[in-house]
Motif scaffolding. Structure first.
Motif, PDB file in Angstrom:
ATOM      1  N   ASP A 124       0.917  -1.284   0.030  1.00 58.06           N
ATOM      2  CA  ASP A 124      -0.179   0.025   0.062  1.00 58.06           C
ATOM      3  C   ASP A 124       0.927   1.317  -0.030  1.00 58.06           C
ATOM      4  O   ASP A 124       0.409   2.171  -0.520  1.00 58.06           O
ATOM      5  CB  ASP A 124      -0.871  -0.024   1.313  1.00 58.06           C
ATOM      6  CG  ASP A 124      -2.178   0.557   0.837  1.00 58.06           C
ATOM      7  OD1 ASP A 124      -3.000   0.471  -0.207  1.00 58.06           O
ATOM      8  OD2 ASP A 124      -2.701   1.452   1.651  1.00 58.06           O
ATOM      9  N   ILE A 125       2.013   1.052   0.651  1.00 55.32           N
ATOM     10  CA  ILE A 125       2.891   2.290   0.360  1.00 55.32           C
ATOM     11  C   ILE A 125       3.272   2.551  -0.931  1.00 55.32           C
ATOM     12  O   ILE A 125       3.462   3.682  -1.426  1.00 55.32           O
ATOM     13  CB  ILE A 125       4.237   2.135   1.596  1.00 55.32           C
ATOM     14  CG1 ILE A 125       3.775   2.092   2.982  1.00 55.32           C
ATOM     15  CG2 ILE A 125       5.233   3.174   1.335  1.00 55.32           C
ATOM     16  CD1 ILE A 125       4.763   1.891   3.880  1.00 55.32           C
ATOM     17  N   HIS A 126       3.668   1.507  -1.548  1.00 53.54           N
ATOM     18  CA  HIS A 126       4.171   1.458  -2.876  1.00 53.54           C
ATOM     19  C   HIS A 126       2.968   1.871  -3.824  1.00 53.54           C
ATOM     20  O   HIS A 126       3.294   3.021  -4.647  1.00 53.54           O
ATOM     21  CB  HIS A 126       4.409  -0.067  -3.503  1.00 53.54           C
ATOM     22  CG  HIS A 126       5.026  -0.100  -4.923  1.00 53.54           C
ATOM     23  ND1 HIS A 126       4.051  -0.049  -5.940  1.00 53.54           N
ATOM     24  CD2 HIS A 126       6.159  -0.023  -5.291  1.00 53.54           C
ATOM     25  CE1 HIS A 126       4.562  -0.253  -7.008  1.00 53.54           C
ATOM     26  NE2 HIS A 126       6.008  -0.220  -6.866  1.00 53.54           N
ATOM     27  N   ARG A 127       1.740   1.614  -3.438  1.00 54.65           N
ATOM     28  CA  ARG A 127       0.606   2.214  -4.252  1.00 54.65           C
ATOM     29  C   ARG A 127       0.144   3.801  -4.055  1.00 54.65           C
ATOM     30  O   ARG A 127       0.258   4.510  -4.991  1.00 54.65           O
ATOM     31  CB  ARG A 127      -0.873   1.545  -3.568  1.00 54.65           C
ATOM     32  CG  ARG A 127      -1.927   2.280  -4.473  1.00 54.65           C
ATOM     33  CD  ARG A 127      -3.160   1.498  -3.640  1.00 54.65           C
ATOM     34  NE  ARG A 127      -3.269   2.084  -2.264  1.00 54.65           N
ATOM     35  CZ  ARG A 127      -3.949   3.335  -1.797  1.00 54.65           C
ATOM     36  NH1 ARG A 127      -4.247   4.124  -2.956  1.00 54.65           N
ATOM     37  NH2 ARG A 127      -4.047   3.524  -0.625  1.00 54.65           N
ATOM     38  N   VAL A 128       0.824   4.339  -3.023  1.00 55.12           N
ATOM     39  CA  VAL A 128       0.416   5.893  -2.888  1.00 55.12           C
ATOM     40  C   VAL A 128       1.595   6.780  -3.240  1.00 55.12           C
ATOM     41  O   VAL A 128       1.288   7.821  -3.555  1.00 55.12           O
ATOM     42  CB  VAL A 128       0.284   5.980  -1.378  1.00 55.12           C
ATOM     43  CG1 VAL A 128      -1.232   5.382  -0.813  1.00 55.12           C
ATOM     44  CG2 VAL A 128       1.124   5.977  -0.304  1.00 55.12           C
ATOM     45  N   LEU A 129       2.757   5.886  -3.325  1.00 55.89           N
ATOM     46  CA  LEU A 129       3.918   6.916  -3.771  1.00 55.89           C
ATOM     47  C   LEU A 129       4.081   6.917  -5.236  1.00 55.89           C
ATOM     48  O   LEU A 129       3.583   5.946  -6.208  1.00 55.89           O
ATOM     49  CB  LEU A 129       5.280   5.933  -3.518  1.00 55.89           C
ATOM     50  CG  LEU A 129       5.775   6.221  -2.031  1.00 55.89           C
ATOM     51  CD1 LEU A 129       6.679   5.121  -1.986  1.00 55.89           C
ATOM     52  CD2 LEU A 129       6.181   7.492  -1.654  1.00 55.89           C
ATOM     53  N   VAL A 130       4.368   7.837  -5.990  1.00 61.91           N
ATOM     54  CA  VAL A 130       4.551   8.294  -7.320  1.00 61.91           C
ATOM     55  C   VAL A 130       5.750   7.412  -7.786  1.00 61.91           C
ATOM     56  O   VAL A 130       6.656   6.993  -6.798  1.00 61.91           O
ATOM     57  CB  VAL A 130       5.085   9.692  -7.338  1.00 61.91           C
ATOM     58  CG1 VAL A 130       3.828  10.678  -7.172  1.00 61.91           C
ATOM     59  CG2 VAL A 130       6.116   9.979  -7.002  1.00 61.91           C
ATOM     60  N   PRO A 131       5.845   7.071  -9.118  1.00 59.42           N
ATOM     61  CA  PRO A 131       7.237   6.251  -9.548  1.00 59.42           C
ATOM     62  C   PRO A 131       8.302   7.003  -9.056  1.00 59.42           C
ATOM     63  O   PRO A 131       8.425   8.248  -9.201  1.00 59.42           O
ATOM     64  CB  PRO A 131       6.784   6.375 -11.132  1.00 59.42           C
ATOM     65  CG  PRO A 131       5.415   6.403 -11.150  1.00 59.42           C
ATOM     66  CD  PRO A 131       4.837   7.302  -9.865  1.00 59.42           C
ATOM     67  N   GLY A 132       9.517   6.222  -8.814  1.00 61.89           N
ATOM     68  CA  GLY A 132      10.500   6.827  -8.077  1.00 61.89           C
ATOM     69  C   GLY A 132      10.486   7.480  -6.907  1.00 61.89           C
ATOM     70  O   GLY A 132      11.348   8.069  -6.264  1.00 61.89           O
ATOM     71  N   GLY A 133       9.399   7.222  -6.125  1.00 56.68           N
ATOM     72  CA  GLY A 133       8.855   8.170  -4.800  1.00 56.68           C
ATOM     73  C   GLY A 133       9.909   7.347  -3.618  1.00 56.68           C
ATOM     74  O   GLY A 133      10.443   6.126  -3.923  1.00 56.68           O
ATOM     75  N   ARG A 134      10.079   8.011  -2.703  1.00 58.74           N
ATOM     76  CA  ARG A 134      10.997   7.172  -1.588  1.00 58.74           C
ATOM     77  C   ARG A 134      10.282   7.067  -0.099  1.00 58.74           C
ATOM     78  O   ARG A 134       9.396   7.848   0.030  1.00 58.74           O
ATOM     79  CB  ARG A 134      12.185   8.404  -1.380  1.00 58.74           C
ATOM     80  CG  ARG A 134      13.182   8.479  -2.231  1.00 58.74           C
ATOM     81  CD  ARG A 134      12.820   9.440  -3.580  1.00 58.74           C
ATOM     82  NE  ARG A 134      12.784  10.768  -2.987  1.00 58.74           N
ATOM     83  CZ  ARG A 134      11.985  11.501  -3.502  1.00 58.74           C
ATOM     84  NH1 ARG A 134      11.407  11.409  -4.925  1.00 58.74           N
ATOM     85  NH2 ARG A 134      11.975  12.819  -3.481  1.00 58.74           N
ATOM     86  N   LEU A 135      10.789   5.828   0.327  1.00 59.00           N
ATOM     87  CA  LEU A 135      10.324   5.728   1.561  1.00 59.00           C
ATOM     88  C   LEU A 135      11.400   5.890   2.742  1.00 59.00           C
ATOM     89  O   LEU A 135      12.659   5.170   2.329  1.00 59.00           O
ATOM     90  CB  LEU A 135       9.705   4.083   1.831  1.00 59.00           C
ATOM     91  CG  LEU A 135       9.566   3.433   2.995  1.00 59.00           C
ATOM     92  CD1 LEU A 135       8.300   4.192   3.772  1.00 59.00           C
ATOM     93  CD2 LEU A 135       9.313   1.912   2.950  1.00 59.00           C
ATOM     94  N   GLY A 136      11.200   6.735   3.613  1.00 64.06           N
ATOM     95  CA  GLY A 136      12.124   6.784   4.729  1.00 64.06           C
ATOM     96  C   GLY A 136      11.750   6.267   6.008  1.00 64.06           C
ATOM     97  O   GLY A 136      10.670   6.502   6.673  1.00 64.06           O
TER      98      GLY A 136
END
Length: 257
Positions: A124-136
């Motif tokens: 779900d984190i992957h779903r809400v991020l834009v392509p190339g987005g980052r998770l910290g």
């Protein structure tokens, strides 16, 4: 809505104010990491997931990010709103984030990811991020090479039960379950929380979820053990202010796809 672990729901509901006062903030060096590794700049769309009382949310807002907080425990949301009235805070969990897909550029989880470290949350984190987005992912980790800090851990650990903990490393396992994120870059910073022992030692320990969730008699017994340590340990005895040492660990994951 997905289940919130009982230790988190009861403990953080009971001690939300203690959490706000007893937990350390974050080292100044982390601001450069947020800018350089996560790319947090003014107006960037950031989701602070498992935001708690807003200690990390405040840091993001101070950098000018367009930040939204998500937190499942009502008492924590209330504390966040009191301290950061201009920041939107939503009731939600990591497995069902209440925002549309590909709408944020960064997701942060400070002191929180171990509570929801499972494939459904990463998906779900992957779903809400834009392509190339980052998770910290960020944790302030107690420095147990210091003897009195290790003694605190010895007081707390027997009460852990099945509460998820950072130190077990189990939070890493879900990253291998799917193709959501690249391998992380990792940064570490020395950090100190300075203040009255009642706040930075006792308050810090009472804000631990599984301690806050204990029956009152057990919680009072833990409190007495911590007060005894403060009263007798040479580094703490008679001190109006103490320095509680931490290492801040910061992980940056880039979204695949």
């Amino acid at each position: 809505m997905p289940h919130v672990h009982d230790a988190a729901q009861r403990g953080f509901s009971t001690e939300a104010r203690t959490y706000s006062s007893g937990r350390p903030d974050y080292p100044a060096a982390l601001e450069a990491w947020l800018r350089d590794s996560l790319g947090v700049v003014p107006a960037l769309r950031v989701l602070d997931l498992g935001a708690g009382t807003g200690k990390f949310t405040r840091l993001l807002a101070g950098l000018g990010a367009d930040v939204t907080a998500v937190e499942p425990v009502a008492a924590m949301r209330d504390e966040l709103s009191l301290g950061l009235p201009k920041v939107p805070v939503m009731d939600g969990t990591a497995q069902a984030i209440p925002v549309p897909g590909e709408t944020v550029e960064v997701v942060t989880c400070a002191q929180a990811f171990h509570w929801f470290a499972e494939p459904e949350a990463l998906a779900d984190i992957h779903r809400v991020l834009v392509p190339g987005g980052r998770l910290g992912l960020v944790w302030n980790v107690r420095d147990e090479s210091v003897d009195w800090v290790a003694a605190l851990t010895a007081i707390l650990s027997p009460h852990e039960g099945d509460a998820p903990r950072f130190h077990t490393g189990a939070w890493r396992q879900p990253f291998a379950a799917g193709p959501w994120f690249e391998e992380p870059t990792v940064a570490r910073f020395e950090h100190v929380h300075e203040g009255a022992p009642e706040d930075v030692v006792l308050g810090r320990c009472l804000s631990v979820s599984f301690i806050a969730a204990l029956p009152e008699a057990q919680k009072q017994a833990v409190t007495a053990q911590i007060r005894e340590l403060i009263a007798t340990h040479p580094a703490l005895r008679g001190q109006a202010r103490v320095r509680f040492p931490y290492t801040t660990e910061a992980y940056c994951y880039r979204r695949r796809g």
